[in-house]
Design a protein around this motif. Sequence first.
Motif, mmCIF file in Angstrom:
data_model
loop_
_atom_site.group_PDB
_atom_site.id
_atom_site.type_symbol
_atom_site.label_atom_id
_atom_site.label_comp_id
_atom_site.label_asym_id
_atom_site.label_seq_id
_atom_site.Cartn_x
_atom_site.Cartn_y
_atom_site.Cartn_z
ATOM 1 N N GLU A 404 1.023 -1.118 0.053
ATOM 2 C CA GLU A 404 -0.004 0.105 -0.184
ATOM 3 C C GLU A 404 0.904 1.223 -0.150
ATOM 4 O OE1 GLU A 404 -2.441 1.369 3.278
ATOM 5 O OE2 GLU A 404 -4.221 0.391 2.205
ATOM 6 N N TYR A 405 0.440 2.163 -0.792
ATOM 7 C CA TYR A 405 1.306 3.384 -0.607
ATOM 8 C C TYR A 405 0.237 4.782 -0.671
ATOM 9 C CZ TYR A 405 0.560 3.601 -5.819
ATOM 10 O OH TYR A 405 -0.037 3.537 -7.314
ATOM 11 N N GLU A 406 0.744 5.708 -0.480
ATOM 12 C CA GLU A 406 -0.026 6.866 -0.373
ATOM 13 C C GLU A 406 0.007 7.627 -1.967
ATOM 14 O OE1 GLU A 406 0.708 10.794 1.885
ATOM 15 O OE2 GLU A 406 -0.566 9.697 3.273
ATOM 16 N N GLY A 407 -1.103 7.963 -2.312
ATOM 17 C CA GLY A 407 -1.357 8.721 -3.828
ATOM 18 C C GLY A 407 -0.313 9.836 -3.720
ATOM 19 N N PRO A 408 0.439 10.028 -4.617
ATOM 20 C CA PRO A 408 1.527 11.192 -4.591
ATOM 21 C C PRO A 408 0.654 12.675 -4.466
ATOM 22 C CG PRO A 408 1.452 10.254 -6.620
ATOM 23 C CD PRO A 408 0.690 9.240 -5.918
ATOM 24 N N TRP A 409 -0.582 12.870 -5.482
ATOM 25 C CA TRP A 409 -1.277 14.031 -5.282
ATOM 26 C C TRP A 409 -2.344 13.905 -4.276
ATOM 27 C CZ3 TRP A 409 0.763 12.287 -10.036
ATOM 28 C CH2 TRP A 409 1.750 13.041 -10.412
ATOM 29 N N SER A 410 -3.404 12.988 -4.454
ATOM 30 C CA SER A 410 -4.743 12.641 -3.863
ATOM 31 C C SER A 410 -4.391 12.400 -2.257
ATOM 32 C CB SER A 410 -5.634 11.758 -4.305
ATOM 33 O OG SER A 410 -5.185 10.597 -4.203
ATOM 34 N N ARG A 411 -3.168 11.686 -2.272
ATOM 35 C CA ARG A 411 -3.054 11.146 -0.615
ATOM 36 C C ARG A 411 -3.936 10.028 -0.192
ATOM 37 N NH1 ARG A 411 -0.064 15.534 3.134
ATOM 38 N NH2 ARG A 411 0.917 13.577 3.928
ATOM 39 N N LYS A 412 -4.487 9.561 -1.271
ATOM 40 C CA LYS A 412 -5.334 8.487 -0.873
ATOM 41 C C LYS A 412 -4.611 7.096 -1.092
ATOM 42 C CE LYS A 412 -9.500 10.685 -2.690
ATOM 43 N NZ LYS A 412 -10.634 10.600 -3.879
ATOM 44 N N LYS A 413 -5.230 6.002 -0.273
ATOM 45 C CA LYS A 413 -4.337 4.840 -0.155
ATOM 46 C C LYS A 413 -4.572 4.121 -1.627
ATOM 47 C CE LYS A 413 -3.261 5.229 4.074
ATOM 48 N NZ LYS A 413 -1.909 5.458 4.619
ATOM 49 N N ARG A 414 -3.402 3.786 -2.172
ATOM 50 C CA ARG A 414 -3.223 2.891 -3.105
ATOM 51 C C ARG A 414 -2.780 1.645 -2.857
ATOM 52 N NH1 ARG A 414 -7.134 5.965 -5.411
ATOM 53 N NH2 ARG A 414 -6.583 7.953 -6.279
ATOM 54 N N GLU A 415 -2.804 0.771 -3.927
ATOM 55 C CA GLU A 415 -2.148 -0.733 -3.965
ATOM 56 C C GLU A 415 -1.131 -0.809 -5.243
ATOM 57 O OE1 GLU A 415 -5.502 -2.703 -4.339
ATOM 58 O OE2 GLU A 415 -6.416 -1.851 -2.613
ATOM 59 N N GLY A 416 -0.167 -1.439 -5.082
ATOM 60 C CA GLY A 416 0.926 -1.644 -5.989
ATOM 61 C C GLY A 416 0.183 -2.559 -6.984
ATOM 62 N N CYS A 417 0.451 -2.222 -8.277
ATOM 63 C CA CYS A 417 -0.471 -2.926 -9.078
ATOM 64 C C CYS A 417 -0.067 -4.556 -9.560
ATOM 65 C CB CYS A 417 -0.499 -2.321 -10.564
ATOM 66 S SG CYS A 417 1.056 -2.047 -11.231
ATOM 67 N N CYS A 418 1.028 -4.858 -8.934
ATOM 68 C CA CYS A 418 1.795 -6.067 -9.282
ATOM 69 C C CYS A 418 1.941 -7.066 -8.409
ATOM 70 C CB CYS A 418 3.002 -6.100 -10.077
ATOM 71 S SG CYS A 418 2.835 -5.019 -11.434
ATOM 72 N N ARG A 419 1.550 -6.629 -6.762
ATOM 73 C CA ARG A 419 1.811 -7.254 -5.835
ATOM 74 C C ARG A 419 0.850 -8.578 -5.554
ATOM 75 N NH1 ARG A 419 -1.413 -6.501 -1.644
ATOM 76 N NH2 ARG A 419 -3.084 -4.956 -1.598
#
Length: 446
Positions: A404-419
């Motif tokens: 999980e990482y924080e969106g660079p602009w929105s700061r919303k939680k995102r997930e790695g696309c290949c994990r």
Amino acid sequence: MFGIVRPCTHRLSNGLKAEWMAHLCGLCLALRGDHGQFARVVTNYDGLIVSVLTDAQSGRAAAQRRTAGPCPLRGMRTASVAKGEGARLAASVSLVLASAKIRDHVADRNGLLRRRPVAAAARKVAAGWDRAGARTGATLGFDTSVLVDAVDRQVGIEQLAGPGTPLTVVTEPTETATAAAFAHTAVLAGRPGNAAPLAEAGRLFGRLAHLLDAVEDRAADAAEGAWNPLTATGASPAQARRLCDDALHGIRLALRDVEFTDSALVHALLVHELRRSVDRAFGTASCSHQGHGAGPYDGGTGNPYGQPQPYPAPPSYGHAPPGGPYAHGPQHLNGPQNPYAGGAVPQGGHGGHGGFGGHAGFGGDSGSGGHGTPRPPKKPRGLLAGCAVAIGLCCTCQLCCAEEYEGPWSRKKREGCCRDCDCCDSCEGCNCCPDSCCCDGCCCDC
């Protein structure tokens, strides 16, 4: 990377996953090849659908592929990636729409864009992307002025919108822009008869994109005092949900009238994954690796349009009662999986997944403090700060490999696309269609 259609790749069969990644990487490399390294920051999941539609109408025999070199976002692996007119059209559309997003942030004076020098630099970047997108579009016979005009009209419509204004009036410019992009894929593929149904599918896709963005950002916009369609028009979440459900149904009907050579990936993205995107925006679960089970809007309920079901309210105490209704199994509370399942005590600090400490029902990354006390949503980053964070995410491979990482602009939680994830281990674990998980065929009737 941003967009409303963000599939977990482990819901796709190996063949569809490879195709999806080929289009994603193809869009990224088309942006780099035509417009330079910096243009790659506008790579987005929705833009690649234009490339997918072009190939789906042309057929695998006509689909152009090339082997790309190692890339950090692929774990330094080579890959077969899409190239040709579909990828370049996707790049052109992505640039113009990203330019519009920058101008919108400048108009709203978000973050660092409140400062005049930063705002001036952002406008310069946006103008450059407009020209670059127009050049690429012109070589493909696509007039990007349709997109620019739609963006310019959006500002005026928002200024005039007020309580009682239909949401469809506010979403019309986005609908027009996406309809034009979808329809032009038929021209590139040499199937002009597909233009009308694809324009309809694109129009409804644009409506969904606008509404879901409004739903997800509602809390953050309220905290910042920013303009939001739902707040400005006084529309309820139920009204927005009905429009989203109608759009999903309309897209499915429109795609039935399109003559595809190979529609598997289009079907997976615009039927199954698009429905999951709606569920995600309205606070329901889509994938078990996010800590959720199948939500009440999921296809496994037998209701493809996701009418909400009543669920019991959560207990007010800190621990689940032994043997009580919240002690075992994936009980759903207001959408997400029961945080008390297995007798667990809710912990603070993890937001972005709905329910307690998540989207607080509609958008935002509110998180939770100890014992479910909500934190205010984080403010989005400005353009330059977001670009710096995006570069860091790219260089450290977090965009593809992070849990999980924080969106660079929105700061919303995102997930790695290949994990890795545990969406399902066999066809028996699929909710709606084997094609969405591990099989090559689709058993659904949609």
